[in-house]
Design an enzyme around this catalytic site. Structure first.
Site, mmCIF file in Angstrom:
data_model
loop_
_atom_site.group_PDB
_atom_site.id
_atom_site.type_symbol
_atom_site.label_atom_id
_atom_site.label_comp_id
_atom_site.label_asym_id
_atom_site.label_seq_id
_atom_site.Cartn_x
_atom_site.Cartn_y
_atom_site.Cartn_z
ATOM 1 N N THR A 188 23.394 -13.242 -55.093
ATOM 2 C CA THR A 188 23.265 -12.732 -53.730
ATOM 3 C C THR A 188 21.938 -12.020 -53.572
ATOM 4 O OG1 THR A 188 25.611 -12.334 -53.758
ATOM 5 C CG2 THR A 188 24.335 -11.101 -52.125
ATOM 6 N N ARG A 216 37.742 -18.102 -49.145
ATOM 7 C CA ARG A 216 37.432 -16.937 -49.994
ATOM 8 C C ARG A 216 36.248 -16.160 -49.396
ATOM 9 N NH1 ARG A 216 32.677 -14.962 -52.954
ATOM 10 N NH2 ARG A 216 33.408 -13.862 -54.788
ATOM 11 N N VAL A 217 36.389 -14.852 -49.363
ATOM 12 C CA VAL A 217 35.301 -13.989 -48.914
ATOM 13 C C VAL A 217 34.961 -13.052 -50.067
ATOM 14 C CG1 VAL A 217 34.706 -12.116 -47.329
ATOM 15 C CG2 VAL A 217 35.905 -14.126 -46.467
ATOM 16 N N GLY A 218 33.674 -12.896 -50.328
ATOM 17 C CA GLY A 218 33.249 -12.022 -51.425
ATOM 18 C C GLY A 218 32.947 -10.618 -50.947
ATOM 19 N N ASP A 219 32.119 -9.935 -51.717
ATOM 20 C CA ASP A 219 31.794 -8.540 -51.414
ATOM 21 C C ASP A 219 30.706 -8.400 -50.358
ATOM 22 O OD1 ASP A 219 30.115 -9.754 -53.469
ATOM 23 O OD2 ASP A 219 29.101 -7.815 -53.587
ATOM 24 N N GLY A 240 26.563 -10.525 -57.969
ATOM 25 C CA GLY A 240 27.467 -10.889 -59.061
ATOM 26 C C GLY A 240 28.801 -11.343 -58.511
ATOM 27 N N GLY A 242 31.847 -11.116 -56.721
ATOM 28 C CA GLY A 242 32.196 -10.162 -55.676
ATOM 29 C C GLY A 242 33.562 -9.529 -55.796
HETATM 30 N N1 GLY Z 1 28.355 -11.471 -54.657
HETATM 31 C C1 GLY Z 1 28.571 -12.630 -53.918
HETATM 32 C C2 GLY Z 1 29.938 -13.103 -53.894
HETATM 33 O O1 GLY Z 1 30.723 -12.822 -54.788
HETATM 34 O O2 GLY Z 1 30.303 -13.804 -52.978
#
Ligand code: GLY
Length: 333
Positions: A188, A216-219, A240, A242
């Protein structure tokens, strides 16, 4: 109002005042600065610096830097060339935040190649913080963003090859280690800027983990996980896997550790230790990276595994790339 109610109200106000740190005057900035994750942070910082050097504000700077990462390069982890999810859809996540607490984000956005600018529109034009999926796309189109195919032939080829095994196993710094067929899938871009006026802003944008489940949604679009900025303290961003940042409200944690008096570097280190403490076994096989800058322009970073680099740019240094310290040496680097 009865005297008892007046007493209770003033007692509660006094208790609240004791719990909340008093707002402090912002320090006079030593000068503008922008920092961002990974080596593509160097050219992204240059875009942001163009704005800061001309006296522009931190928000415009981070948007410009993130926009460069989304379309100025072709990278399998951010923006237009991002790798798809396991069903073949490229879905993008992004957030933007000002040090005064204003923020906006989009998640699982399809067909729009500048999610960071859509996130800014969410912040500036809606009463909301986060729009997702089809609603985010509809909003973007209504705001004049043109839908386009984001899946490149190269990404499509990689996805078809991946489908032969359909094994979801993110590799630590894989592309940097030249692992064939397993490109970096968690790089990211997170960017933090300090304007000459002492105000801060941050941006975070990604295509998320390659081959993730659809939806799926990350951080990165979650305020407090992938990004957090407070003019009174500083900002933090993450890269990294998320799910670890989500489990630990990680960027908020880093900022709160700085609020307690830790340097950016120590705050990132302590947050990484928290990740390890929570899931010691998992921590050995996935990458988590934090980057922070306080409101005096001091910068720090820390990663789970060696290999995380970050870019720093200010009046003295334009293209600096630094290696973050890490808990584990990644054996295959
Ligand atoms: N850090 C990006 C993700 O995990 O989507």
């Amino acid at each position: 109002m009865s005297s008892r109610r007046r007493f209770l109200q003033s007692s509660l106000m006094a208790a609240g005042a004791a719990l909340l740190p008093a707002a402090r005057a912002l320090p006079a900035s030593n000068g503008a600065k922008v920092v961002s994750t990974w080596d593509f942070g160097v050219p992204a910082n240059r875009e942001a610096w163009r704005i800061l050097a001309a006296g522009g504000n931190a928000l415009d700077a981070v948007e410009a830097g993130a926009r460069w990462a989304e379309t100025g390069q072709c990278n399998s982890t951010v923006g237009r060339c991002g790798y798809p999810d396991r069903d073949g859809f490229v879905t993008l996540d992004a957030s933007i935040m000002k040090g005064d607490g204003s923020c906006g984000a989009v998640a699982a956005l399809q067909d729009i190649d500048h999610p960071i600018s859509v996130a800014r529109k969410v912040m500036e034009k809606t009463p909301h913080v986060l729009l997702v999926g089809d609603g985010a796309r509809q909003f973007a189109v209504a705001e004049g963003f043109e839908p386009r195919e984001l899946r490149t032939p190269e990404a499509e080829k990689a996805w078809r090859e991946w489908r032969e095994t359909s094994r979801y196993a993110p590799e630590i710094n894989a592309e940097r280690r030249g692992v064939p067929g397993n490109k970096d899938n968690h790089d990211t871009i997170g960017m933090l800027a300090l304007g000459a006026d002492g105000r801060m802003a941050g941006a975070c944008t990604t295509s998320g983990m390659a081959w993730k489940m659809h939806g799926r949604v990350g951080d990165s679009p979650i305020i407090g996980a992938g990004l957090y900025v407070d003019d009174q303290v500083g900002g933090a961003t993450a890269s990294g896997v998320g799910e670890e940042m989500l489990r630990n409200a990680a960027s908020f944690l880093v900022v709160e550790l700085m609020r307690q008096g830790h340097s950016p570097s120590d705050a990132c280190h302590l947050a990484i230790e928290r990740v390890v403490m929570k899931r010691p076994q998992a921590s050995k096989t996935l990458q988590v990276c934090f980057l922070a800058m306080n409101n005096h322009g001091e910068v720090g970073a820390f990663a789970l595994h060696q290999g995380f680099v970050y870019a720093v740019c200010d009046a003295q240094q334009q293209d600096t790339l630094l290696q973050a310290p890490a808990v584990y040496a990644t054996s295959k680097t």
